[in-house]
Design a protein around this motif. Structure first.
Motif, PDB file in Angstrom:
ATOM      1  N   LEU A   1     -37.426 -19.242   9.458  1.00 39.99           N
ATOM      2  CA  LEU A   1     -36.340 -20.125   9.115  1.00 39.99           C
ATOM      3  C   LEU A   1     -37.099 -21.775   8.610  1.00 39.99           C
ATOM      4  O   LEU A   1     -36.724 -22.218   7.366  1.00 39.99           O
ATOM      5  N   ILE A   2     -37.913 -22.110   9.532  1.00 44.22           N
ATOM      6  CA  ILE A   2     -38.282 -23.580   9.115  1.00 44.22           C
ATOM      7  C   ILE A   2     -39.823 -23.756   8.625  1.00 44.22           C
ATOM      8  O   ILE A   2     -40.302 -24.736   8.547  1.00 44.22           O
ATOM      9  N   GLY A   3     -40.369 -22.505   8.937  1.00 41.17           N
ATOM     10  CA  GLY A   3     -41.953 -22.422   8.604  1.00 41.17           C
ATOM     11  C   GLY A   3     -42.829 -22.817   9.695  1.00 41.17           C
ATOM     12  O   GLY A   3     -42.396 -23.626  10.679  1.00 41.17           O
ATOM     13  N   ALA A   4     -43.922 -22.291   9.667  1.00 38.32           N
ATOM     14  CA  ALA A   4     -44.936 -22.346  10.621  1.00 38.32           C
ATOM     15  C   ALA A   4     -45.150 -23.717  11.202  1.00 38.32           C
ATOM     16  O   ALA A   4     -45.263 -24.111  12.283  1.00 38.32           O
ATOM     17  N   GLU A   5     -45.529 -24.481   9.984  1.00 35.94           N
ATOM     18  CA  GLU A   5     -46.073 -26.039  10.366  1.00 35.94           C
ATOM     19  C   GLU A   5     -44.983 -26.734  11.126  1.00 35.94           C
ATOM     20  O   GLU A   5     -44.975 -27.662  12.385  1.00 35.94           O
TER      21      GLU A   5
END
Length: 339
Positions: A208-212
């Motif tokens: 949903l929010i990205g790995a970073e």
């Protein structure tokens, strides 16, 4: 191999030690209408009254056959504790968060100085003590709480996802606040008798929010909770909704002992993505556990067991209308499985 009590068996399974067979538990919510009618404790009262909460949790063991007792049944107590508006649940439906209380750092400051004996947080802790006094020598006593990322969203509202991208200082401040609360709440549950901790953080998804952003806004905060629990010899299971396949290694990096995956994740793939954490799951709570036959559930359970999961269970919270015999089919399959 020696036979273990349910309490010993789950603790050993979650920490990678040999056991005689698989524990039969659900790390996600266990309440159903069948159980309510059998024990006389119904939602929504069982969400707000410690005795009724404990009675319905106990029914998961005495009616269904789960080898653990677990509270609470919903994930709104924490937001309500901080003043969020809650839409009441019903006998069949859980409550939900509909109003939010934090927009600024000053709003966060205004929430400090809380007392964990108050509100539904106090009720959950009291229910744990009731259950621990009755079953603590034999059964695992699972405490569960919403995770810090989803609690931040409950407190901040829909603006939360924009905040982590555009207002890092505020977002990190709120994460520190919710995580400190989570640690204090978890410790209070352990003081009252909980020996296993479940973090339900449904929106804290790398997909949903990205790995970073997951690495920045989720991992260190989950790790803080895990470290606090491990100091008390309490294993931790993390559940995040959706297809978490690509985020499993990041989830494991926080130090959790078990990762509960939902039905959108291929169980065998999940097992291959982790090193030490056990995979928990992942029978579809709607299309399988609620709407299929015990025979179909046994068949699907065998497929999930063959994939190598550490604990067989639902892929998310059990639907309130799930028939008892369907849950018992899952329990039966877990109990018959030797690793």
């Amino acid at each position: 191999m020696a036979e273990y009590t349910p309490k010993e068996r789950l603790a050993r399974a979650l920490t990678g030690q040999p056991v005689d067979r698989m524990p039969a538990v659900s790390v996600t919510q266990t309440g159903t209408v069948d159980q309510m009618e059998a024990c006389g404790a119904f939602w929504p009262e069982a969400n707000n009254d410690a005795e009724k909460m404990a009675t319905l949790a106990e029914a998961g063991h005495t009616v269904v056959g789960f080898e653990a007792v677990r509270v609470p049944f919903d994930i709104t107590a924490e937001a309500e504790f901080f003043g969020c508006e809650i839409k009441d649940g019903t006998k069949e439906q859980q409550p939900s968060v509909v109003g939010h209380v934090v927009k600024t750092v000053e709003d966060i400051e205004a929430l400090r100085g809380y007392n964990l004996d108050h509100g539904r947080i106090g009720v959950v802790c009291e229910a744990i003590k009731i259950l621990a006094d009755k079953y603590g020598e034999e059964l695992p006593i699972m405490g569960s709480m919403i995770g810090p990322f989803s609690l931040a969203q409950h407190i901040n509202g829909d603006e939360w996802f924009m905040a982590i991208f555009t207002n890092e200082a505020f977002a990190l401040e709120l994460m520190e606040f919710t995580t400190d609360f989570n640690v204090a709440y978890a410790k209070k549950m352990v003081e009252n008798g909980a020996d296993t901790m479940v973090i339900i953080d449904p929106t804290a998804s790398a997909q949903l929010i990205g790995a970073e952003f997951y690495e920045k806004f989720v991992v260190p905060f989950h790790k803080k909770i895990c470290d606090a629990m491990h100091e008390l010899n309490v294993p931790v299971v993390l559940h995040i909704c959706g297809d978490t396949t690509q985020g499993l290694a990041l989830m494991e990096s926080s130090g959790v002992d078990g990762i509960s995956v939902d039905q959108n994740v291929d169980a065998a793939t999940a097992v291959s993505k982790v090193e030490k954490a056990i995979i928990v799951g992942n029978l579809d709570p709607v299309n399988m556990l609620w709407n299929q036959t015990p025979e179909a559930i046994r068949e699907q359970s065998q497929k999930v067991l063959d994939a190598g999961v550490g604990l067989l269970g639902p892929g998310c919270g059990i639907v309130s209308k799930t028939p008892t015999e369907n849950l018992q089919a899952m329990v039966e399959m877990a109990k018959s499985h030797k690793y």
